[in-house]
Every structure is written in structure tokens, then in C-alpha cells.
Enzyme design. Structure first.
Site, PDB file in Angstrom:
ATOM      1  N   TYR A   1      46.002  29.055  36.701  1.00 26.35           N
ATOM      2  CA  TYR A   1      47.245  29.796  36.934  1.00 26.35           C
ATOM      3  C   TYR A   1      48.500  29.131  36.370  1.00 26.35           C
ATOM      4  CZ  TYR A   1      44.195  32.449  40.032  1.00 26.35           C
ATOM      5  OH  TYR A   1      43.175  33.218  40.527  1.00 26.35           O
TER       6      TYR A   1
ATOM      7  N   ALA B   1      44.167  38.776  45.157  1.00 23.18           N
ATOM      8  CA  ALA B   1      42.821  39.171  45.581  1.00 23.18           C
ATOM      9  C   ALA B   1      42.778  40.598  46.137  1.00 23.18           C
ATOM     10  CB  ALA B   1      42.292  38.184  46.614  1.00 23.18           C
TER      11      ALA B   1
ATOM     12  N   ASN C   1      51.283  42.115  40.929  1.00 14.69           N
ATOM     13  CA  ASN C   1      50.095  41.271  40.883  1.00 14.69           C
ATOM     14  C   ASN C   1      49.624  41.179  42.335  1.00 14.69           C
ATOM     15  OD1 ASN C   1      48.087  39.429  40.708  1.00 14.69           O
ATOM     16  ND2 ASN C   1      49.299  37.808  39.738  1.00 14.69           N
TER      17      ASN C   1
ATOM     18  N   ARG D   1      36.299  36.335  34.301  1.00 14.19           N
ATOM     19  CA  ARG D   1      36.010  35.540  35.492  1.00 14.19           C
ATOM     20  C   ARG D   1      34.852  36.174  36.280  1.00 14.19           C
ATOM     21  NH1 ARG D   1      41.365  34.190  38.501  1.00 14.19           N
ATOM     22  NH2 ARG D   1      39.976  32.649  39.457  1.00 14.19           N
TER      23      ARG D   1
ATOM     24  N   GLU E   1      50.195  46.954  36.502  1.00 13.47           N
ATOM     25  CA  GLU E   1      49.399  45.908  37.144  1.00 13.47           C
ATOM     26  C   GLU E   1      49.343  44.687  36.227  1.00 13.47           C
ATOM     27  OE1 GLU E   1      45.374  47.110  37.954  1.00 13.47           O
ATOM     28  OE2 GLU E   1      44.773  45.065  38.444  1.00 13.47           O
TER      29      GLU E   1
ATOM     30  N   PRO F   1      48.775  37.765  47.815  1.00 11.70           N
ATOM     31  CA  PRO F   1      48.408  36.530  48.514  1.00 11.70           C
ATOM     32  C   PRO F   1      48.140  35.358  47.586  1.00 11.70           C
ATOM     33  CG  PRO F   1      46.622  38.136  48.596  1.00 11.70           C
ATOM     34  CD  PRO F   1      47.825  38.855  48.065  1.00 11.70           C
ATOM     35  N   ASN F   2      48.546  34.207  48.071  1.00 12.61           N
ATOM     36  CA  ASN F   2      48.329  32.903  47.432  1.00 12.61           C
ATOM     37  C   ASN F   2      49.211  32.645  46.217  1.00 12.61           C
ATOM     38  OD1 ASN F   2      46.182  32.081  49.259  1.00 12.61           O
ATOM     39  ND2 ASN F   2      44.953  33.654  48.252  1.00 12.61           N
TER      40      ASN F   2
ATOM     41  N   ARG G   1      35.881  40.077  40.394  1.00 13.27           N
ATOM     42  CA  ARG G   1      37.275  40.273  39.961  1.00 13.27           C
ATOM     43  C   ARG G   1      37.379  41.367  38.892  1.00 13.27           C
ATOM     44  NH1 ARG G   1      39.881  35.701  42.182  1.00 13.27           N
ATOM     45  NH2 ARG G   1      38.460  33.935  42.284  1.00 13.27           N
TER      46      ARG G   1
ATOM     47  N   HIS H   1      48.096  40.383  35.813  1.00 13.63           N
ATOM     48  CA  HIS H   1      47.350  39.212  36.297  1.00 13.63           C
ATOM     49  C   HIS H   1      47.625  38.036  35.376  1.00 13.63           C
ATOM     50  CE1 HIS H   1      45.193  41.584  39.206  1.00 13.63           C
ATOM     51  NE2 HIS H   1      45.054  42.504  38.268  1.00 13.63           N
ATOM     52  N   LEU H   2      47.777  36.881  35.973  1.00 16.61           N
ATOM     53  CA  LEU H   2      47.973  35.654  35.188  1.00 16.61           C
ATOM     54  C   LEU H   2      46.714  35.353  34.384  1.00 16.61           C
ATOM     55  CD1 LEU H   2      49.561  33.806  38.187  1.00 16.61           C
ATOM     56  CD2 LEU H   2      50.760  34.129  36.017  1.00 16.61           C
ATOM     57  N   SER H   3      45.580  35.390  35.057  1.00 21.20           N
ATOM     58  CA  SER H   3      44.302  35.099  34.390  1.00 21.20           C
ATOM     59  C   SER H   3      43.698  36.395  33.847  1.00 21.20           C
ATOM     60  CB  SER H   3      43.331  34.447  35.394  1.00 21.20           C
ATOM     61  OG  SER H   3      43.037  35.341  36.446  1.00 21.20           O
TER      62      SER H   3
ATOM     63  N   ARG I   1      48.333  25.625  42.828  1.00 20.53           N
ATOM     64  CA  ARG I   1      47.034  26.260  43.038  1.00 20.53           C
ATOM     65  C   ARG I   1      46.274  26.350  41.712  1.00 20.53           C
ATOM     66  NH1 ARG I   1      46.465  32.771  43.288  1.00 20.53           N
ATOM     67  NH2 ARG I   1      44.299  32.862  43.915  1.00 20.53           N
TER      68      ARG I   1
ATOM     69  N   HIS J   1      41.242  43.576  44.247  1.00 21.43           N
ATOM     70  CA  HIS J   1      39.805  43.850  44.248  1.00 21.43           C
ATOM     71  C   HIS J   1      39.300  44.414  45.573  1.00 21.43           C
ATOM     72  CE1 HIS J   1      40.505  41.274  40.849  1.00 21.43           C
ATOM     73  NE2 HIS J   1      40.733  40.233  41.626  1.00 21.43           N
TER      74      HIS J   1
ATOM     75  N   ASP K   1      46.580  53.176  47.897  1.00 21.76           N
ATOM     76  CA  ASP K   1      47.064  54.435  48.481  1.00 21.76           C
ATOM     77  C   ASP K   1      48.580  54.426  48.623  1.00 21.76           C
ATOM     78  OD1 ASP K   1      44.515  55.426  48.590  1.00 21.76           O
ATOM     79  OD2 ASP K   1      44.298  55.304  50.772  1.00 21.76           O
TER      80      ASP K   1
HETATM   81  C1  DQA Z   1      45.050  37.041  39.991  1.00 24.83           C
HETATM   82  C2  DQA Z   1      43.542  37.238  39.810  1.00 24.83           C
HETATM   83  C3  DQA Z   1      42.886  37.551  41.132  1.00 24.83           C
HETATM   84  O1  DQA Z   1      41.483  37.730  40.960  1.00 24.83           O
HETATM   85  C4  DQA Z   1      43.103  36.406  42.103  1.00 24.83           C
HETATM   86  O2  DQA Z   1      42.548  36.716  43.364  1.00 24.83           O
HETATM   87  C5  DQA Z   1      44.535  36.037  42.230  1.00 24.83           C
HETATM   88  C6  DQA Z   1      45.358  35.989  41.030  1.00 24.83           C
HETATM   89  C7  DQA Z   1      45.741  36.615  38.681  1.00 24.83           C
HETATM   90  O3  DQA Z   1      46.964  36.701  38.630  1.00 24.83           O
HETATM   91  O4  DQA Z   1      45.076  36.169  37.747  1.00 24.83           O
HETATM   92  O5  DQA Z   1      45.009  35.706  43.306  1.00 24.83           O
HETATM   93  O6  DQA Z   1      45.608  38.283  40.388  1.00 24.83           O
END
Ligand code: DQA
Length: 147
Positions: free
Chosen positions: A25, A79, A76, A109, A100, A12-13, A113, A102-104, A20, A82, A89
Site C-alpha cells: 500500500y 475489504a 475505496n 491478488r 471505485e 476499513p484499515n 479480492r 484501489h491502491l493495489s 500497513r 468484496h 445498495d
Molecule cells: C484495497 C484492496 C482490498 O482488497 C483491501 O481489503 C484493502 C485495500 C486497495 O486499496 O488496494 O483494504 O481496497
């Protein structure tokens, strides 16, 4: 070209990449990122297909459909990383090697997270390198599969 086909999942997002919270990001859009991943795949001789959804169930469905069609997954989950036992599953259920990303750096953080439901069922996690997290993740997955 090898027979390897890999699925990259964005949660998501991540469709809002580029607009964003760019200080966290970055400025690249999701289309830019997907193009980089497909290009990197071509350079490594593997097929890469990318998919984004804001909906947990769609991501679960896509993970199920990966069985028999892809040899590994880069995810990725945004959210859902978490919160989602369902995505964890699904990944455990299909039992495809998963990386897995993550950008950040999620550990620099907010506390909420710091926990990932996905990390314990992944080959490994790459966090904090912006789009390079995905590119490194893809490379690491290919290396893992070719071992
Ligand atoms: C994220 C980190 C997550 O905590 C956050 O909810 C995201 C992006 C990242 O790529 O850093 O949506 O997965």
C-alpha cells in the site's frame, strides 16, 4: 472554482496507510493522501472532502448524506468492496456517479479480492496505481461530470 463538490470515501484499515503492509500500500499516510486529493481538487476547481471509517454503517450513513451535498463519489471501500451489499445498495440508492479505486491491483491478488460488489454500480474502476488510483479516479469523475 466550479460548483462541483466531490466526496472521497476510505473504508476499513485505510487509516493505517503508511504503516500497513507498505510493500502493498506504499508509505504515504492517509493525511498525505487526503492533502493530495484536496490539492488536486483545487487545481481542477472542484471541492473535495475526504472521510474514512472502519465501520460499514458509518460509510452507509455518509453515502446517504452525500445526496444534495456532493455531485459524485470516489470510494475505496477496502475489504468491504468484496463483502458489502449494504454499501453497494447505499451507492445505488443515492444514485450519484461513483468511481471505485484501489491502491493495489485487486486482480493480481487473492481470489477473494477479485469480486467487487461496487464495480457493477460504478462509472468505472481504477486499481493498482497506488495513490495515483485515487488521483486518476478523481480526474475521471470530474471529466465524467463535466461531459
Ligand atoms: C484495497 C484492496 C482490498 O482488497 C483491501 O481489503 C484493502 C485495500 C486497495 O486499496 O488496494 O483494504 O481496497
Amino acid at each position: 472554482m466550479s460548483d462541483l463538490k466531490l466526496l472521497v470515501l476510505h473504508g476499513p484499515n485505510l487509516n493505517l496507510l503508511g504503516q500497513r503492509e507498505p510493500e502493498i500500500y506504499g508509505n504515504l499516510t492517509l493525511v498525505d493522501l487526503d492533502n493530495l486529493l484536496v490539492e488536486k481538487g483545487k487545481m481542477m476547481g472542484v471541492g473535495v472532502v475526504c472521510f474514512q471509517s472502519n465501520h460499514e454503517g458509518n460509510l452507509v450513513d455518509k453515502i446517504h448524506q452525500a445526496l444534495g451535498n456532493y455531485q459524485g463519489i470516489v470510494i475505496n471501500a477496502g475489504a468491504y468492496t468484496h463483502t458489502s451489499v449494504a454499501i453497494r445498495d447505499a451507492l445505488a440508492g443515492v444514485n450519484l456517479p461513483t468511481v471505485e479505486v484501489h491502491l493495489s491491483n485487486i486482480y493480481r491478488r487473492e481470489e477473494f479480492r477479485h469480486h467487487s460488489y461496487i464495480a457493477p454500480i460504478s462509472v468505472g474502476q481504477i486499481s493498482g496505481f497506488g495513490v495515483d488510483s485515487y488521483l486518476l479516479g478523481l480526474q475521471a469523475l470530474v471529466n465524467h461530470l463535466q461531459k
